[in-house]
Design an enzyme around this catalytic site. Structure first.
Site, PDB file in Angstrom:
ATOM      1  N   CYS A   1      49.967 -38.960  50.615  1.00  0.00           N
ATOM      2  CA  CYS A   1      50.533 -38.971  52.246  1.00  0.00           C
ATOM      3  C   CYS A   1      49.249 -39.971  52.788  1.00  0.00           C
ATOM      4  O   CYS A   1      48.224 -40.361  52.149  1.00  0.00           O
ATOM      5  CB  CYS A   1      50.430 -37.665  52.678  1.00  0.00           C
ATOM      6  SG  CYS A   1      51.534 -36.463  51.866  1.00  0.00           S
TER       7      CYS A   1
ATOM      8  N   ARG B   1      51.533 -47.458  50.189  1.00  0.00           N
ATOM      9  CA  ARG B   1      51.208 -46.347  49.244  1.00  0.00           C
ATOM     10  C   ARG B   1      52.442 -45.582  48.950  1.00  0.00           C
ATOM     11  O   ARG B   1      52.473 -44.660  47.972  1.00  0.00           O
ATOM     12  CB  ARG B   1      50.179 -45.506  49.794  1.00  0.00           C
ATOM     13  CG  ARG B   1      48.808 -46.063  50.327  1.00  0.00           C
ATOM     14  CD  ARG B   1      48.319 -45.236  51.373  1.00  0.00           C
ATOM     15  NE  ARG B   1      48.078 -43.790  51.048  1.00  0.00           N
ATOM     16  CZ  ARG B   1      46.763 -43.108  50.670  1.00  0.00           C
ATOM     17  NH1 ARG B   1      45.726 -43.816  50.626  1.00  0.00           N
ATOM     18  NH2 ARG B   1      46.669 -42.017  50.514  1.00  0.00           N
TER      19      ARG B   1
ATOM     20  N   TRP C   1      54.304 -38.183  51.540  1.00  0.00           N
ATOM     21  CA  TRP C   1      54.941 -38.347  50.120  1.00  0.00           C
ATOM     22  C   TRP C   1      55.307 -37.012  49.783  1.00  0.00           C
ATOM     23  O   TRP C   1      54.161 -36.196  49.394  1.00  0.00           O
ATOM     24  CB  TRP C   1      53.721 -39.078  49.339  1.00  0.00           C
ATOM     25  CG  TRP C   1      54.372 -39.984  48.422  1.00  0.00           C
ATOM     26  CD1 TRP C   1      55.095 -40.957  48.345  1.00  0.00           C
ATOM     27  CD2 TRP C   1      54.518 -39.286  46.826  1.00  0.00           C
ATOM     28  NE1 TRP C   1      55.495 -41.216  46.857  1.00  0.00           N
ATOM     29  CE2 TRP C   1      55.178 -40.263  46.053  1.00  0.00           C
ATOM     30  CE3 TRP C   1      53.964 -38.102  46.135  1.00  0.00           C
ATOM     31  CZ2 TRP C   1      55.486 -40.090  44.704  1.00  0.00           C
ATOM     32  CZ3 TRP C   1      54.030 -37.988  44.798  1.00  0.00           C
ATOM     33  CH2 TRP C   1      54.821 -39.087  44.165  1.00  0.00           C
TER      34      TRP C   1
ATOM     35  N   ASN D   1      46.911 -34.160  54.205  1.00  0.00           N
ATOM     36  CA  ASN D   1      47.090 -34.891  52.963  1.00  0.00           C
ATOM     37  C   ASN D   1      46.370 -33.922  51.752  1.00  0.00           C
ATOM     38  O   ASN D   1      45.154 -33.308  51.944  1.00  0.00           O
ATOM     39  CB  ASN D   1      46.196 -36.392  52.770  1.00  0.00           C
ATOM     40  CG  ASN D   1      46.820 -37.084  51.519  1.00  0.00           C
ATOM     41  OD1 ASN D   1      47.613 -36.485  50.708  1.00  0.00           O
ATOM     42  ND2 ASN D   1      46.179 -38.291  51.373  1.00  0.00           N
ATOM     43  N   GLY D   2      47.098 -33.609  50.646  1.00  0.00           N
ATOM     44  CA  GLY D   2      46.676 -32.561  49.690  1.00  0.00           C
ATOM     45  C   GLY D   2      47.651 -31.424  49.481  1.00  0.00           C
ATOM     46  O   GLY D   2      48.743 -31.564  49.670  1.00  0.00           O
TER      47      GLY D   2
ATOM     48  N   GLU E   1      52.864 -47.080  23.337  1.00  0.00           N
ATOM     49  CA  GLU E   1      52.642 -47.206  24.709  1.00  0.00           C
ATOM     50  C   GLU E   1      51.520 -48.211  24.827  1.00  0.00           C
ATOM     51  O   GLU E   1      51.549 -49.204  25.724  1.00  0.00           O
ATOM     52  CB  GLU E   1      52.045 -45.889  25.315  1.00  0.00           C
ATOM     53  CG  GLU E   1      51.676 -45.968  26.683  1.00  0.00           C
ATOM     54  CD  GLU E   1      52.694 -46.178  27.488  1.00  0.00           C
ATOM     55  OE1 GLU E   1      53.826 -46.170  27.376  1.00  0.00           O
ATOM     56  OE2 GLU E   1      52.190 -46.791  28.861  1.00  0.00           O
TER      57      GLU E   1
ATOM     58  N   LYS F   1      52.109 -51.551  26.910  1.00  0.00           N
ATOM     59  CA  LYS F   1      51.369 -51.973  28.161  1.00  0.00           C
ATOM     60  C   LYS F   1      50.919 -53.349  27.873  1.00  0.00           C
ATOM     61  O   LYS F   1      51.014 -54.346  28.789  1.00  0.00           O
ATOM     62  CB  LYS F   1      50.024 -51.057  28.163  1.00  0.00           C
ATOM     63  CG  LYS F   1      50.130 -49.754  28.770  1.00  0.00           C
ATOM     64  CD  LYS F   1      50.408 -49.642  30.310  1.00  0.00           C
ATOM     65  CE  LYS F   1      51.995 -49.645  30.783  1.00  0.00           C
ATOM     66  NZ  LYS F   1      52.734 -48.809  30.275  1.00  0.00           N
TER      67      LYS F   1
ATOM     68  N   GLU G   1      53.952 -55.959  28.552  1.00  0.00           N
ATOM     69  CA  GLU G   1      54.538 -56.092  29.787  1.00  0.00           C
ATOM     70  C   GLU G   1      53.692 -56.985  30.857  1.00  0.00           C
ATOM     71  O   GLU G   1      54.041 -57.212  31.714  1.00  0.00           O
ATOM     72  CB  GLU G   1      55.105 -54.711  30.089  1.00  0.00           C
ATOM     73  CG  GLU G   1      54.175 -53.707  30.547  1.00  0.00           C
ATOM     74  CD  GLU G   1      54.637 -52.500  31.037  1.00  0.00           C
ATOM     75  OE1 GLU G   1      55.797 -52.630  31.754  1.00  0.00           O
ATOM     76  OE2 GLU G   1      54.079 -51.345  30.956  1.00  0.00           O
TER      77      GLU G   1
ATOM     78  N   HIS H   1      55.668 -51.463   4.677  1.00  0.00           N
ATOM     79  CA  HIS H   1      57.359 -51.617   4.619  1.00  0.00           C
ATOM     80  C   HIS H   1      57.915 -52.835   5.273  1.00  0.00           C
ATOM     81  O   HIS H   1      59.081 -52.711   5.438  1.00  0.00           O
ATOM     82  CB  HIS H   1      57.999 -50.231   5.229  1.00  0.00           C
ATOM     83  CG  HIS H   1      57.722 -49.265   4.277  1.00  0.00           C
ATOM     84  ND1 HIS H   1      57.960 -48.653   2.887  1.00  0.00           N
ATOM     85  CD2 HIS H   1      56.803 -48.096   4.689  1.00  0.00           C
ATOM     86  CE1 HIS H   1      57.390 -47.578   2.386  1.00  0.00           C
ATOM     87  NE2 HIS H   1      56.589 -47.044   3.824  1.00  0.00           N
TER      88      HIS H   1
ATOM     89  N   LYS I   1      60.005 -51.967  39.013  1.00  0.00           N
ATOM     90  CA  LYS I   1      59.166 -50.751  38.995  1.00  0.00           C
ATOM     91  C   LYS I   1      60.351 -49.450  38.480  1.00  0.00           C
ATOM     92  O   LYS I   1      59.829 -48.484  37.752  1.00  0.00           O
ATOM     93  CB  LYS I   1      58.718 -50.190  40.305  1.00  0.00           C
ATOM     94  CG  LYS I   1      57.859 -48.991  40.141  1.00  0.00           C
ATOM     95  CD  LYS I   1      56.692 -49.000  39.079  1.00  0.00           C
ATOM     96  CE  LYS I   1      55.938 -47.656  38.781  1.00  0.00           C
ATOM     97  NZ  LYS I   1      55.181 -47.517  37.825  1.00  0.00           N
TER      98      LYS I   1
HETATM   99  C1  AGP Z   1      56.442 -48.676  31.802  1.00  0.00           C
HETATM  100  O1  AGP Z   1      55.269 -49.347  32.171  1.00  0.00           O
HETATM  101  C2  AGP Z   1      57.369 -49.519  32.472  1.00  0.00           C
HETATM  102  N1  AGP Z   1      57.499 -49.581  33.864  1.00  0.00           N
HETATM  103  C3  AGP Z   1      58.933 -48.755  32.093  1.00  0.00           C
HETATM  104  O2  AGP Z   1      59.016 -48.619  30.932  1.00  0.00           O
HETATM  105  C4  AGP Z   1      59.355 -47.374  32.923  1.00  0.00           C
HETATM  106  O3  AGP Z   1      58.199 -46.772  32.141  1.00  0.00           O
HETATM  107  C5  AGP Z   1      60.586 -47.148  32.487  1.00  0.00           C
HETATM  108  O4  AGP Z   1      61.499 -48.141  33.093  1.00  0.00           O
HETATM  109  C6  AGP Z   1      61.015 -45.623  32.905  1.00  0.00           C
HETATM  110  O5  AGP Z   1      60.887 -45.589  34.255  1.00  0.00           O
HETATM  111  P1  AGP Z   1      60.893 -44.149  34.976  1.00  0.00           P
HETATM  112  O6  AGP Z   1      59.514 -43.202  34.212  1.00  0.00           O
HETATM  113  O7  AGP Z   1      60.506 -44.440  36.518  1.00  0.00           O
HETATM  114  O8  AGP Z   1      62.038 -43.373  34.511  1.00  0.00           O
END
Ligand code: AGP
Length: 613
Positions: free
Chosen positions: A2, A27, A79, A105-106, A486, A490, A493, A509, A608
């Site tokens: 928030c 935010r 939020w 906030n909290g 993961e 990172k 991307e 393999h 996002k």
């Molecule tokens: C992760 O860094 C990416 N932005 C992407 O893979 C993301 O995790 C995926 O689109 C799933 O999003 P969500 O967790 O909001 O469902």
């Protein structure tokens, strides 16, 4: 997270407050409100949605004179954590008399008990929020001294707060306090502005005072009087912000991604806080809405997600099988819904999503419900579609994640999955002592992550040696295999390096054909059952000229010796170690991308939240 803004000064409070909220919009939030002192009255205006909606609403609710002449007020962007994002749940909240207004906030952990006690004293509540309970508690403690009333109320609160409070009976002052949620006070010329984030203050002054935990301040237009909660004066220096507005939004970090990586000790503490039962050696995940009896009846856990959330699910698969002695599997959400999954009422389907809006994951939820499975979600955004359509689950409380590359959501997802596995395991297999041991391991996660973040500069130096590669391999075994995936995600991307994650045993393999002299292999080889086998795979890569960067356990000199570079993380339970190991890879990827001059927060081609198939 928030946003809070308070203003006390000459006039024009409404415009200053709305301007401050606009500075906090980055935010993320879902509703907003503000309150002004107007003679003997507190005037409140709230709106769901954007700050622009609030501005329009306030101009409708109030006279132009009030809008222009009011000199004291507080405001908030919400939020949602408790209760959906509606107008009635938006802050500010009032006490029983309507003469005291509060923004917060909290998370007040004991708000249910406080609310029950106040209801027996005749208090009436309008919202579902923990914040309204605090407003009523302050009113209940008020014997004519607002400062003392706030102190007395906060002594009864368990949890975190950053608050600002005004009273019609005590004009000309704002009381503000913090524990666990930031409060900064901008000191101007016959005016002061209080905020949860310096970006709301910049337009007015660069001179600020940061409150520490358990500080409480009486703020007037000409003075800031800071005490502790026992009314003992404390001294806090006035600092110069030295930030421009763009930098302030990122808390002084160059990118939201780096800010969010550094937020993880706090976001993880928020994910874990109040959810471990250190008496029973279990976890308390009220949102699951299930009894131990119902959990004992389950025969399988099926987790669905995409991208980073899918990787978190893969760590969860090891956790549920190793800890809860229950069959667990992971399905890519898009694949899940088109494969006509075999599901029944003893299957526990967990949809994992930061945004709670990913189309494929939402569709998987609907498919699982069609098949009669027991469905719940693990999401960050309160009130999101997946949260609403599953109707039960656990919120991450990670705060808004702005950077497209997910970081703090992943580590909170894994932490909650570990607590879910602890809860199932305690009911099916663990003794109290075994459960307590694991609960304490989970409790240590924020500190483990803090110790990795302390190595930021060392990791940046290591990253500089990998900037010019166009290919990279990430390898791991056991729960460190999804960590490798993961880490590869990172790096690819945000730096656009072609990075691939593989199970360490899989390289020979086929993929090992791609290794040449200097090809980077990032190997997650922390202490655990699979470490020695991973070291063997590393030797296979070295024999073909690869350059090895290892993620190893602090003090493991055998492992260090087979690496060209290494990042050492604190010793922890193999499942818990997945989190600090991932943070090391987050920082590595960030610094490689930064040194390559990449955009980082908004990588090309990415969104996002992927709300389309
Ligand atoms: C992760 O860094 C990416 N932005 C992407 O893979 C993301 O995790 C995926 O689109 C799933 O999003 P969500 O967790 O909001 O469902």
């Amino acid at each position: 997270m928030c946003g809070i803004v308070g203003y006390i000064g000459k006039a024009n409070a409404a415009s200053v407050l709305i301007g401050g909220l606009k500075r906090l919009e980055y935010r993320g939030y879902d509703s907003a409100g503000l309150a002004l002192l107007d003679g003997d009255n507190v005037r409140v205006s709230k709106a769901a949605g954007k700050v622009a909606n609030l501005s329009e609403r306030a101009r409708t609710d109030w006279t132009p004179e009030l809008f222009q002449n009011a000199a004291t007020g507080i405001a908030h962007t919400r939020w949602a954590t408790h209760g959906p994002p509606t107008e009635v749940n938006a802050h500010p909240h009032l006490d029983e008399t309507g003469g005291i207004a509060l923004v917060h906030n909290g998370i007040i952990e004991n708000y249910r008990a406080l609310r029950s006690r106040l209801e027996t004293k005749g208090h009436h509540f309008l919202s579902e929020t923990d914040t309204e309970v605090l407003a009523h508690l302050i009113g209940d403690c008020n014997k004519g001294d607002l400062f003392q009333a706030v102190c007395d109320a906060l002594h009864q609160v368990e949890g975190t707060f950053g608050i600002a409070v005004i009273s019609a009976k005590e004009p000309g002052k704002i009381i503000t306090a913090r524990r666990g949620s930031p409060i900064v006070i901008g000191v101007g010329n016959s005016e002061a502005i209080i905020a949860s984030d310096a970006s709301a203050i910049l337009a007015h002054t660069q001179r600020v005072i940061y409150l520490d935990d358990n500080d409480i301040a009486i703020v007037t237009a000409d003075a800031v009087d800071i005490r502790d909660l026992n009314n003992v004066p404390v001294t806090r220096e006035i600092a110069e912000l030295g930030l421009d507005s763009a930098a302030a939004e990122k808390g002084g970090f160059e990118h939201f991604m780096l800010k969010e990586i550094h937020e993880q000790p706090e976001s993880l503490a928020n994910a874990i806080r109040g959810r471990l039962d250190l008496q029973l050696g279990s976890s308390v995940l009220a949102g699951m809405g299930t009894s131990q009896r119902e959990l004992a009846d389950l025969s399988r856990v099926v987790m669905v997600g995409c991208g980073t959330s899918l990787h978190a699910a893969m760590v969860g698969e090891y956790a549920f099988e190793d800890l809860a002695d229950i069959h667990a599997e992971v399905q890519q959400a898009a694949e899940f819904r088109y494969r006509n999954p075999i599901l029944g009422n003893r299957d526990f389907v967990i949809a994992i999503s930061q945004s709670g809006e990913t189309a494929d994951t939402l569709a998987a939820v609907r498919e699982a419900k069609q098949k009669g499975a027991f469905v719940m979600s693990l999401v960050n955004v309160v009130g999101s579609t997946i949260a609403r359509e599953t109707g039960r689950g656990v919120y991450l409380h990670a705060g808004p994640e702005i950077s497209v590359a997910s970081t703090k959501a992943f580590t909170s997802q894994v932490s909650v999955l570990l607590m879910m596995a602890l809860k199932l395991g305690r009911g099916r297999r663990f003794s109290r002592d075994e459960g307590l041991k694991l609960a304490r391991e989970i409790e240590s996660i924020p500190e483990l992550v803090r110790r990795v973040i302390e190595k930021n500069d060392t990791i940046a130096e290591i990253a500089a040696r990998y900037v010019d590669n166009e290919h990279a391999f990430f390898i791991g075994r056991g729960p460190m295999f999804p960590v490798a995936l993961e880490g590869a995600l990172k790096l690819k991307e945000i730096s656009y390096i072609h990075a691939e994650g593989y199970h360490a045993a899989e390289l020979k393999h086929g993929p090992i054909a791609l290794l040449q002299k200097g090809t980077p292999v990032i190997a997650v080889a922390c202490e655990g059952p699979a470490k020695d086998k991973t070291l063997g795979n590393i030797e296979e890569c070295r024999a073909r000229g690869a350059r090895i960067l290892g993620i190893v356990t602090e003090g493991d000199h055998d492992a260090e010796e087979v690496m060209d570079d290494f990042i050492a993380i604190p010793r922890a339970h193999p499942l818990v170690a997945t989190i600090p190991a991932t943070v090391a890879l987050q920082l590595f990827s960030y610094h490689v991308a930064h040194l390559r001059g990449c955009e980082i927060d908004q990588p090309r081609n990415l969104a996002k939240s992927v709300t389309v198939e």
